[in-house]
Write a protein that holds these residues in place. Structure first.
Motif, PDB file in Angstrom:
ATOM      1  N   ALA A 171       0.823  -1.216   0.000  1.00  0.00           N
ATOM      2  CA  ALA A 171       0.000   0.000   0.000  1.00  0.00           C
ATOM      3  C   ALA A 171       0.856   1.266   0.000  1.00  0.00           C
ATOM      4  CB  ALA A 171      -0.943   0.004   1.198  1.00  0.00           C
ATOM      5  N   THR A 172       2.120   1.156   0.422  1.00  0.00           N
ATOM      6  CA  THR A 172       3.013   2.317   0.410  1.00  0.00           C
ATOM      7  C   THR A 172       3.366   2.740  -1.006  1.00  0.00           C
ATOM      8  OG1 THR A 172       5.025   0.961   0.526  1.00  0.00           O
ATOM      9  CG2 THR A 172       4.032   1.635   2.623  1.00  0.00           C
ATOM     10  N   ARG A 173       2.991   1.944  -2.004  1.00  0.00           N
ATOM     11  CA  ARG A 173       3.258   2.297  -3.410  1.00  0.00           C
ATOM     12  C   ARG A 173       2.145   3.142  -4.006  1.00  0.00           C
ATOM     13  NH1 ARG A 173       6.106  -1.337  -0.778  1.00  0.00           N
ATOM     14  NH2 ARG A 173       7.446  -2.696  -2.022  1.00  0.00           N
ATOM     15  N   LEU A 174       1.094   3.378  -3.232  1.00  0.00           N
ATOM     16  CA  LEU A 174      -0.060   4.136  -3.722  1.00  0.00           C
ATOM     17  C   LEU A 174      -0.226   5.425  -2.939  1.00  0.00           C
ATOM     18  CD1 LEU A 174      -2.487   1.087  -3.901  1.00  0.00           C
ATOM     19  CD2 LEU A 174      -1.550   2.292  -5.878  1.00  0.00           C
ATOM     20  N   ALA A 202       3.278   4.832 -13.694  1.00  0.00           N
ATOM     21  CA  ALA A 202       4.147   4.044 -12.828  1.00  0.00           C
ATOM     22  C   ALA A 202       5.447   4.829 -12.636  1.00  0.00           C
ATOM     23  CB  ALA A 202       4.444   2.693 -13.457  1.00  0.00           C
ATOM     24  N   ARG A 203       5.792   5.129 -11.373  1.00  0.00           N
ATOM     25  CA  ARG A 203       7.016   5.876 -11.049  1.00  0.00           C
ATOM     26  C   ARG A 203       7.989   4.914 -10.377  1.00  0.00           C
ATOM     27  NH1 ARG A 203       8.488   8.563  -6.292  1.00  0.00           N
ATOM     28  NH2 ARG A 203       6.369   8.439  -5.453  1.00  0.00           N
ATOM     29  N   LEU A 221       7.957   0.552  -7.016  1.00  0.00           N
ATOM     30  CA  LEU A 221       7.144   0.923  -8.166  1.00  0.00           C
ATOM     31  C   LEU A 221       5.909   1.616  -7.610  1.00  0.00           C
ATOM     32  CD1 LEU A 221       6.384  -1.436 -11.193  1.00  0.00           C
ATOM     33  CD2 LEU A 221       4.918   0.449 -10.493  1.00  0.00           C
ATOM     34  N   ARG A 222       5.932   2.949  -7.656  1.00  0.00           N
ATOM     35  CA  ARG A 222       4.812   3.735  -7.123  1.00  0.00           C
ATOM     36  C   ARG A 222       3.804   3.968  -8.237  1.00  0.00           C
ATOM     37  NH1 ARG A 222       6.903   3.763  -1.745  1.00  0.00           N
ATOM     38  NH2 ARG A 222       9.005   4.649  -1.744  1.00  0.00           N
TER      39      ARG A 222
END
Length: 272
Positions: free
Chosen positions: A183-186, A224-225, A217-218
């Motif tokens: 969830a830290t990717r969002l 996608a960053r 991979l955010r």
């Protein structure tokens, strides 16, 4: 190095006291909880008590984490237990609120505490380190509320020291990259779905297979960053065509590389 030894000696003394009875260690299979588990098992061996390594299987962590945790717990002689939790429903975090980490930790550690009670265990330990205390970690409040002990932080052991101490004590995951929840990717306020989490998990796994160590991979809507270590950016850019093709096959639309490189907690910049 001497300071590291002093900290580990202090950690060992604390654990020798706590392991006069059986203890539970919340165990992800990462370097922090593995060092803690190693020290707890060593102390318990002297005391003739048991250490339960409790791993939580959730939708927010890669499935490979469980396999690693099982292997490492076996290596250390801990009694391994697995708790399956659907924190998206149970913790009320589907919309990725700013206090997601607090809600999630509270939900997870309530269940770990309940399992400990069924095992007649009073002492529950977890692997927060000194560096974690200086970042945006709302989950730490939940640990305090539930009286969960954080021995590494109490001994002021930093992340770098965790890895050094783990290497010297033969912990097989000493160099394993940190693997915080997906969830830290969002961005906060983004609706979390299993499909998004699976895309991110597969995308990061592919980038690691390309040979990159720290990978995030955010996902910002259709964008996608990708974060990798700053010194690895040139290598990633040289393989951009291969990377773009693979990530688009996984369902990503626009593929970008973050020029600042990998940094833990980059989604927290506006709130920390």
């Amino acid at each position: 190095m001497e300071a590291n030894n002093e900290k580990y000696v202090r950690l060992s003394h604390m654990l020798k006291e706590w392991t006069k009875e059986d203890v539970v260690v919340a165990f992800s299979g990462g370097a922090d909880s593995a060092l803690l588990l190693r020290a707890a098992c060593d102390a318990a061996l002297e005391n003739g008590t048991d250490v339960y390594a409790v791993t939580v299987m959730t939708k927010l962590h890669p499935g490979s984490d469980l396999d690693t945790a099982r292997r490492v717990a076996r290596e250390m002689g801990a009694l391994h237990r697995v708790l399956e939790i659907d924190e998206l429903d149970e913790a009320g975090i589907k919309e990725n609120p700013v206090d997601r980490c607090y809600r999630c930790k509270k939900s997870i550690f309530r269940k770990i505490r309940a399992l400990a009670e069924t095992l007649n265990v009073r002492c529950v330990l977890e692997g927060t380190n000194e560096d974690d205390l200086h970042e945006y970690r709302p989950g730490l409040k939940a640990l305090k509320e539930l009286r969960i002990l954080s021995p590494l932080a109490q001994c002021h052991i930093t992340k770098q020291e965790v890895r050094e101490l783990a290497r010297r004590r033969g912990v097989s995951v000493a160099e394993r990259p940190a693997s915080p929840c997906l969830a830290t990717r969002l961005p906060y306020g983004t609706h979390i779905t299993c499909d998004k989490l699976q895309m991110i998990e597969r995308g990061e796994a592919y980038i690691r297979e390309m040979g990159f160590y720290n990978v995030r991979l955010r996902l910002h809507g259709d964008i996608a960053r990708i974060e990798v270590d700053a010194e690895a950016l040139d290598g990633l850019f040289r393989r951009r065509e291969e990377l773009t093709e693979q990530l688009k096959e996984l369902g990503f639309t626009y593929i970008t590389i973050d020029l600042e490189g990998f940094r833990s907690g980059s989604m927290d910049i506006k709130i920390s």
